[in-house]
Design a protein around this motif. Structure first.
Motif, PDB file in Angstrom:
ATOM      1  N   GLU A 180      -1.200  -4.362  -8.085  1.00  0.00           N
ATOM      2  CA  GLU A 180      -1.746  -3.088  -8.574  1.00  0.00           C
ATOM      3  C   GLU A 180      -0.658  -2.018  -8.575  1.00  0.00           C
ATOM      4  N   ALA A 181       0.125  -1.996  -7.496  1.00  0.00           N
ATOM      5  CA  ALA A 181       1.194  -1.000  -7.397  1.00  0.00           C
ATOM      6  C   ALA A 181       2.226  -1.209  -8.497  1.00  0.00           C
ATOM      7  N   LEU A 182       2.614  -2.464  -8.710  1.00  0.00           N
ATOM      8  CA  LEU A 182       3.646  -2.745  -9.707  1.00  0.00           C
ATOM      9  C   LEU A 182       3.146  -2.422 -11.111  1.00  0.00           C
ATOM     10  N   ASP A 183       1.880  -2.727 -11.344  1.00  0.00           N
ATOM     11  CA  ASP A 183       1.295  -2.451 -12.653  1.00  0.00           C
ATOM     12  C   ASP A 183       1.241  -0.943 -12.909  1.00  0.00           C
ATOM     13  N   LEU A 184       0.830  -0.216 -11.888  1.00  0.00           N
ATOM     14  CA  LEU A 184       0.767   1.253 -12.007  1.00  0.00           C
ATOM     15  C   LEU A 184       2.168   1.820 -12.250  1.00  0.00           C
ATOM     16  N   ARG A 196       4.687   0.471 -13.684  1.00  0.00           N
ATOM     17  CA  ARG A 196       5.124   0.222 -15.054  1.00  0.00           C
ATOM     18  C   ARG A 196       4.422   1.155 -16.018  1.00  0.00           C
ATOM     19  N   ARG A 197       3.129   1.344 -15.821  1.00  0.00           N
ATOM     20  CA  ARG A 197       2.391   2.214 -16.732  1.00  0.00           C
ATOM     21  C   ARG A 197       2.828   3.666 -16.575  1.00  0.00           C
ATOM     22  N   ARG A 198       3.201   4.072 -15.368  1.00  0.00           N
ATOM     23  CA  ARG A 198       3.655   5.444 -15.150  1.00  0.00           C
ATOM     24  C   ARG A 198       5.147   5.611 -15.434  1.00  0.00           C
ATOM     25  N   GLY A 199       5.840   4.526 -15.741  1.00  0.00           N
ATOM     26  CA  GLY A 199       7.265   4.630 -16.045  1.00  0.00           C
ATOM     27  C   GLY A 199       8.125   4.888 -14.820  1.00  0.00           C
ATOM     28  N   ILE A 200       7.722   4.322 -13.695  1.00  0.00           N
ATOM     29  CA  ILE A 200       8.494   4.475 -12.458  1.00  0.00           C
ATOM     30  C   ILE A 200       9.187   3.144 -12.145  1.00  0.00           C
ATOM     31  N   ALA A 201      10.490   3.207 -11.984  1.00  0.00           N
ATOM     32  CA  ALA A 201      11.268   1.981 -11.799  1.00  0.00           C
ATOM     33  C   ALA A 201      11.195   1.515 -10.348  1.00  0.00           C
ATOM     34  N   VAL A 202      10.802   0.268 -10.147  1.00  0.00           N
ATOM     35  CA  VAL A 202      10.800  -0.313  -8.802  1.00  0.00           C
ATOM     36  C   VAL A 202      11.993  -1.261  -8.696  1.00  0.00           C
ATOM     37  N   VAL A 203      12.904  -0.940  -7.794  1.00  0.00           N
ATOM     38  CA  VAL A 203      14.104  -1.751  -7.576  1.00  0.00           C
ATOM     39  C   VAL A 203      13.972  -2.354  -6.187  1.00  0.00           C
ATOM     40  N   LEU A 204      13.761  -3.668  -6.176  1.00  0.00           N
ATOM     41  CA  LEU A 204      13.296  -4.330  -4.962  1.00  0.00           C
ATOM     42  C   LEU A 204      14.346  -5.279  -4.434  1.00  0.00           C
ATOM     43  N   LEU A 205      14.657  -5.158  -3.176  1.00  0.00           N
ATOM     44  CA  LEU A 205      15.486  -6.170  -2.521  1.00  0.00           C
ATOM     45  C   LEU A 205      14.578  -6.974  -1.605  1.00  0.00           C
ATOM     46  N   CYS A 225       8.388 -10.838 -10.383  1.00  0.00           N
ATOM     47  CA  CYS A 225       9.126  -9.589 -10.622  1.00  0.00           C
ATOM     48  C   CYS A 225       9.361  -9.409 -12.121  1.00  0.00           C
ATOM     49  N   ARG A 226       9.745 -10.479 -12.814  1.00  0.00           N
ATOM     50  CA  ARG A 226       9.935 -10.372 -14.264  1.00  0.00           C
ATOM     51  C   ARG A 226       8.620 -10.016 -14.949  1.00  0.00           C
ATOM     52  N   GLN A 227       7.532 -10.651 -14.489  1.00  0.00           N
ATOM     53  CA  GLN A 227       6.227 -10.394 -15.090  1.00  0.00           C
ATOM     54  C   GLN A 227       5.863  -8.909 -15.039  1.00  0.00           C
ATOM     55  N   TYR A 228       6.179  -8.259 -13.918  1.00  0.00           N
ATOM     56  CA  TYR A 228       5.767  -6.868 -13.730  1.00  0.00           C
ATOM     57  C   TYR A 228       6.877  -5.873 -14.056  1.00  0.00           C
ATOM     58  N   GLY A 229       8.001  -6.369 -14.583  1.00  0.00           N
ATOM     59  CA  GLY A 229       9.079  -5.443 -14.944  1.00  0.00           C
ATOM     60  C   GLY A 229       9.767  -4.822 -13.738  1.00  0.00           C
ATOM     61  N   VAL A 230       9.690  -5.504 -12.592  1.00  0.00           N
ATOM     62  CA  VAL A 230      10.393  -5.041 -11.398  1.00  0.00           C
ATOM     63  C   VAL A 230      11.828  -5.575 -11.447  1.00  0.00           C
ATOM     64  N   HIS A 231      12.803  -4.758 -11.070  1.00  0.00           N
ATOM     65  CA  HIS A 231      14.156  -5.294 -10.951  1.00  0.00           C
ATOM     66  C   HIS A 231      14.377  -5.784  -9.533  1.00  0.00           C
ATOM     67  N   GLU A 256       0.835  -1.199   0.000  1.00  0.00           N
ATOM     68  CA  GLU A 256       0.000   0.000   0.000  1.00  0.00           C
ATOM     69  C   GLU A 256       0.875   1.257   0.000  1.00  0.00           C
ATOM     70  N   ALA A 257       1.993   1.185   0.736  1.00  0.00           N
ATOM     71  CA  ALA A 257       2.912   2.319   0.742  1.00  0.00           C
ATOM     72  C   ALA A 257       3.525   2.514  -0.647  1.00  0.00           C
ATOM     73  N   LEU A 258       3.868   1.409  -1.269  1.00  0.00           N
ATOM     74  CA  LEU A 258       4.414   1.433  -2.621  1.00  0.00           C
ATOM     75  C   LEU A 258       3.403   2.069  -3.570  1.00  0.00           C
ATOM     76  N   ARG A 259       2.165   1.625  -3.472  1.00  0.00           N
ATOM     77  CA  ARG A 259       1.079   2.133  -4.307  1.00  0.00           C
ATOM     78  C   ARG A 259       0.963   3.651  -4.147  1.00  0.00           C
ATOM     79  N   TRP A 260       1.119   4.099  -2.909  1.00  0.00           N
ATOM     80  CA  TRP A 260       0.965   5.532  -2.639  1.00  0.00           C
ATOM     81  C   TRP A 260       2.124   6.333  -3.240  1.00  0.00           C
ATOM     82  N   VAL A 261       3.367   5.889  -3.034  1.00  0.00           N
ATOM     83  CA  VAL A 261       4.495   6.690  -3.546  1.00  0.00           C
ATOM     84  C   VAL A 261       4.523   6.679  -5.070  1.00  0.00           C
ATOM     85  N   ILE A 262       4.087   5.578  -5.666  1.00  0.00           N
ATOM     86  CA  ILE A 262       4.104   5.486  -7.126  1.00  0.00           C
ATOM     87  C   ILE A 262       3.118   6.478  -7.738  1.00  0.00           C
TER      88      ILE A 262
END
Lengths: 702, 702
Positions: A234-238, A240-249, A279-285, A205-211
């Motif tokens: 939902e956050a990851l999809d958003l 990708r559509r907004r062009g915001i890179a999510v780099v996840l450890l 992660c690959r599915q949603y374009g998350v690194h 939810e925090a991710l969704r908000w910052v994105i």
């Protein structure tokens, strides 16, 4: 998300007014630090220290209780012990506060008692419409408004600078650590959120908000597990559509790590290879190290995204250039050669140089900087590279030379508009800053640079694909009403209704019917016992293959029915399935499994005896379309085999992709009632001839 | 190596007297720098500037020619242009100089003309007993005697410090680069050698020389290709037996990189996966990045080798501890839990901490340093770890706290005697030095630390294995006299003589003989055409399987002979091979291929259709013993399948290992005349039942 709820998230992450409950006069204590930080940072909102025992706190008027405050604050920071937390939450609810951050530890991470108390607090908050961050967290910050709802000691070294980076971390210590490293690297961090035990607001939810904020270009996230998978997707999809890179450890990759996650924050780790695939599915690194996470954020924050993945390497040493060519290739960058006529032009400038790519200008380039500028100009203008890197080694550390070298590089042409300019060097921080000020990314190590820029190029590609119009998914099929295990016949029927294709096979109640069915299908056929109670048919002698005529089918059917009745007298027997024998094709397996945290996922991989050794399977969250299924197939060894091995014809990957997509819709429609699907083997026939699932098992939850 | 030759290497790498030919008065030029360096470094040997045009050079008396020198110097540094090099080499030979270093470029790396001139120079030197380093190199250094036979600008920042590190690099630029990075990291480098075009002394010979020195613990090597494979293997073997770690960066991993190697120093790259496998064979660590190479050298130079691979992780944050547990596991370290009673003791000290491993002492440990010391004492005394790491994050950057924290950690117990103590932290260099001074290894990143220490633990294991007594290899078989291709029958015969086991099969000239042979072998049998001219038997219809009686064998043999004569009228036909049909077993492939740089290597991997897709084969330089063959098998997917998949019995890995070792002796005996061996399929039967090579192809050079 409901609007009210997301409004309350604004109160958590960018509040206009704050009550600090448990405010301390000692500016070094948990109850004192937030007040000190908020005052020093120039936070423009109102701050109300709450402390029943004091008139003032750190020289500022204190209020005896939340209830006594002159207004309803957006946010309450609860710097009180675990035992006093529930009462504080009740006060917040009574006052109508929108959100609270619980700093105290000693809840769900400490066993049953803590878990129960945490649940009681959540119940109070839910009933009162109060959103909670924590407990056992370090709070949140928004540097653009001077909001620091945290007691993290990282702020003792100074505040964060606003910028395109956001940090969302389950672990407060990790969140502070990465923020400090990013700050040391000169990165601006606007949003900083730690979620701790996640009794209410979680990482997703925090991710969704910052994105959803303006100005964020890259999010560094840290996760031990995922609680709300729908919001996570939902956050990851958003993003990708907004062009915001999510780099996840995400930790818990190893068995010992996953076990430690369980004992740390009581989060469920889920299967690590499933998480990787999604992660690959949603374009998350998914970063493998903190250094890599930081490198990628650094590249995006400073240089944005490249147009493509072509890497031009400029070096003054052959060896270092070749090393980077290897590294670039391994990182998925294309080390394409300079065009022939441009090579001739470069050859004319420096006859002893290697003008292909890596472009080795030899040490001579160092001794004639105007020549170096002209040389690189040709590379930039004619090489058509998206990423240009100059390997400088320790040369920029020479004070007499450093600035002139930077000037010569810079004069060759500007970066921007999809062109990233970078250098590798080992030099003191002030030299690094000087090159960065000219727009160069600076890395010390070739592998660090190529991995980071490889990831950045993949983000660019993924965002471009997400912008492309894709047809909407077909409607999900109607959910099943049944429970338990379906017979093979029933399983195939429901999957066929969901859009998977199956061979023409018939259920026959008697040997005579079976012979008639075989006549209709054509020989040879296979006969299989059909019962919801017999999952392992061969173990009861319930399968006879390669039957060539009606008499053989009649005999085999009788035999199979007798054996099944003898072996399992209580089994409900629907009859025998008569199916055509399928020769040829590539054997693969497909299925649905239910991940502990990510829910139903479609699994796909190579069939046969090697599957257990190779563990070469991949996964996707459901539902997905055939394009995604094709990417899924391409990730596996099976995908390579399907292209045709040793002169074999390419297999029908399109039909397979449609089948996997149909399976994903079936899984999505039955989310919550499905326990698993196993289609093994699934034969993929030559291109144009479709797929043939030979067996199917559908398990429903009891 | 002959003693004289190795004496001449001493002259190259640690000379007692030096002539500098082309000595320049300008201390910034190639001909000036070596003199400047040798004088400033306090080199105790005699140095003779040679310059026909000057009385003095840099204030020192100059000689007009090598011939005019008052003694025969050990070494001549040739700082003259390419065109003047041959004459200088002739002068050296005439004077009786032992060794010369050629700095000039413009030889083999510049095309045919340069290649020819380089060959002429080598011929002159060989005839005169002069050893050469270069051309196109940066020279060599021995910091312990102040010897700097180089013009590398890295020395403008100061000289190297003597220490346990040696650097051997084909590339001068890379050699300088890594030396500077190592120096920045505080490492002492005694020997530094760059080999350039390697017209005479190559990387392998230089490696062999430094490995034989006293005091060297770790060698950082850089290679583009291997010229002298026998010396290379000898050097690596010696390194392992002497317990010296070789950390090698070899470029040309990718296609684009291998191509660039060819155009750079005209070295042949060889197959990268072969090189990789041979590094494993010899216990060499092949570094993937410069940073990794440096990290490993740093760990060994500062802390030596651990007893084993058990990693104890002490953290004050759950998340960071779990991250390192994941990283350690991935790096091959064992993250073993604390013993139960020790955990109880830790629990008593800090009730909220997680005492298993990762050992999360929570932030509370930070606030009570004497408690932290006691806590870590228990970990060190009872955890039985070989590597202890404390995760400190950015805390040591706090000036007020840093020294006290180091003191508290150090007080818990000393390192040494096989225990490595390390920390991860992000802090300024002076803080890092302070922790290092107490004996802690300091890393910034968890992945960097675990990868380096994983490699170090593997070195320790490899050295221990090399110390163990191993029986000598059996004598090599007698080399073959034949040329060209052998028939299957002949191929199996020579391989059987070399010690491989084959099924009982017979050569029959006529169908009648074939039937008699089948009677003797027992049914069912297979009949195959036998001809040195027919490599692909099935393509001419030359194989008939599953023959159940004498009549069938007679018919099949006639058919096979007729087909072969019809398809290839000129083929020499030896008859038909009659062999038993082999049911069951795991299909693998074995063979010998000739690597462009590393010579004959035995190849092993999984058989069947997937081998092309998986590329899951491994290699070993020849000859090797069955123990090495077992390690080879264990590296592959085939090795996992041979352990028994899906309830299958384990296969006869011992027999397979003996067979591969025999094949390696065969390949070694025929080094130089063998063009390849292909044994496909090789069936590995259940344990105790041996291996059955079904086909064998032996190709000899023309």
């Amino acid at each position: 998300m409901a609007d009210a709820a997301s409004g309350n998230l604004d109160a958590l992450f960018a509040p206009r007014s704050i009550a600090l409950v448990g405010a301390s006069d000692d500016a070094a204590r948990i109850g004192g630090r937030p007040l000190r930080y908020l005052r020093a940072s120039g936070y423009q909102g109102r701050v109300y220290p709450v402390n029943p025992k004091r008139e003032t706190v750190q020289g500022q008027r204190a209020w005896p209780s939340i209830g006594a405050l002159p207004e309803v604050p957006d946010l309450a920071l609860l710097a009180v012990p675990a035992a006093a937390t529930r009462a504080a939450v009740e006060d917040c609810v009574a006052k109508g506060v929108k959100a609270a951050i619980i700093f105290a530890a000693g809840f769900a991470e400490m066993g049953e008692e803590g878990r129960d108390e945490q649940a009681r607090i959540v119940a109070v908050a839910r009933a009162g419409g109060l959103r909670l961050l924590g407990p056992n967290c370090l709070g949140a910050a928004d540097s653009s408004i001077g909001y620091y709802g945290t007691f993290s000691v990282m702020l003792d070294d100074g505040f964060l600078e606003p910028g395109p980076v956001a940090i969302v971390s389950q672990s407060g210590a990790y969140g502070s650590h990465i923020a400090q490293l990013a700050r040391n690297r000169g990165l601006g961090i606007r949003h900083w959120i730690t979620t701790g035990n996640e009794c209410d607001v979680d990482m997703a939810e925090a991710l969704r908000w910052v994105i959803d904020r303006e100005g964020v270009k890259v999010v560094m996230a840290y996760a031990e597990g995922v609680r709300n998978r729908a919001l996570f997707f939902e956050a990851l999809d958003l993003a990708r559509r907004r062009g915001i890179a999510v780099v996840l450890l995400k930790v818990g990759r190893s068995e010992v790590g996953a076990h430690a996650v369980g004992s740390h924050t009581a989060a469920l780790a889920g299967a690590d290879n499933v998480f990787d695939a999604i992660c690959r599915q949603y374009g998350v690194h998914r970063a493998r190290s903190t250094a890599e996470q930081l490198d990628i954020a650094y590249a995006i924050a400073r240089a944005g995204l490249p147009r493509g993945n072509r890497l031009g390497i400029f070096s003054m040493s052959g060896g270092l250039g070749i090393q980077m060519a290897d590294d670039g290739d391994e990182a998925g960058l294309a080390v394409t050669p300079m065009p022939d006529d441009a090579q001739a032009e470069l050859k004319a400038l420096l006859p002893y140089a290697s003008p292909a790519n890596p472009i080795d200008a030899t040490a001579q380039a160092m001794t004639d900087l105007p020549l170096m500028t002209r040389y690189i100009q040709v590379v930039l203008e004619q090489g058509d590279y998206d990423i240009f890197v100059a390997i400088l080694g320790t040369t920029p550390a020479l004070p007499s030379y450093s600035a002139r070298l930077a000037e010569a590089l810079d004069a060759a042409g500007p970066g921007g508009e999809g062109l990233i300019r970078a250098v590798t060097m080992s030099a003191p921080p002030e030299v690094v800053r000087a090159y960065e000020a000219r727009g160069f990314l600076v890395f010390e190590d070739s592998v660090a640079l190529t991995r980071a820029l490889g990831a950045v190029a993949r983000f660019a590609e993924s965002f471009a694909a997400a912008r492309a119009e894709r047809p909407p998914l077909p409607a999900l099929p109607v959910p099943l009403a049944a429970t338990g295990t379906l017979s093979e016949r029933a399983a195939k029927q429901v999957l066929a209704e969901a859009g998977m294709s199956f061979p023409d096979e018939r259920l026959a109640a008697t040997p005579e019917d079976a012979a008639a069915a075989a006549d209709a299908i054509g020989y040879p056929v296979v006969v299989k016992i059909c019962s919801p109670d017999i999952a392992h048919k061969t173990e009861v002698g319930g399968v006879v293959v390669n039957l060539g005529d009606a008499a053989a089918v009649r005999d085999a059917s009788g035999l199979v029915l007798d054996r099944a009745r003898a072996a399992m007298p209580d089994a409900v027997i629907e009859g025998v399935l008569v199916a055509p024998m399928i020769a040829g094709g590539v054997e693969v397996i497909a299925g649905v499994s239910i991940d502990a945290t990510l829910g139903p996922v479609v699994m796909f991989g190579l069939g046969g005896v090697l599957v257990e050794v190779l563990r070469d399977v991949t996964f996707r969250a459901v539902p997905f379309d055939a394009d995604e299924a094709r990417r899924m197939i391409a990730e596996t060894t099976a995908g390579k085999v399907l292209q045709g091995v040793r002169g074999a014809a390419p297999a029908d990957v399109d039909a397979l992709a449609e089948s996997l997509a149909a399976l994903s819709r079936f899984a999505a429609a039955n989310d919550g009632r499905l326990a698993g699907v196993d289609i093994n083997p699934l034969k993929v026939m030559p291109a144009g001839e479709g797929v043939v699932p030979l067996d199917a098992l559908v398990l429903l939850q009891a």
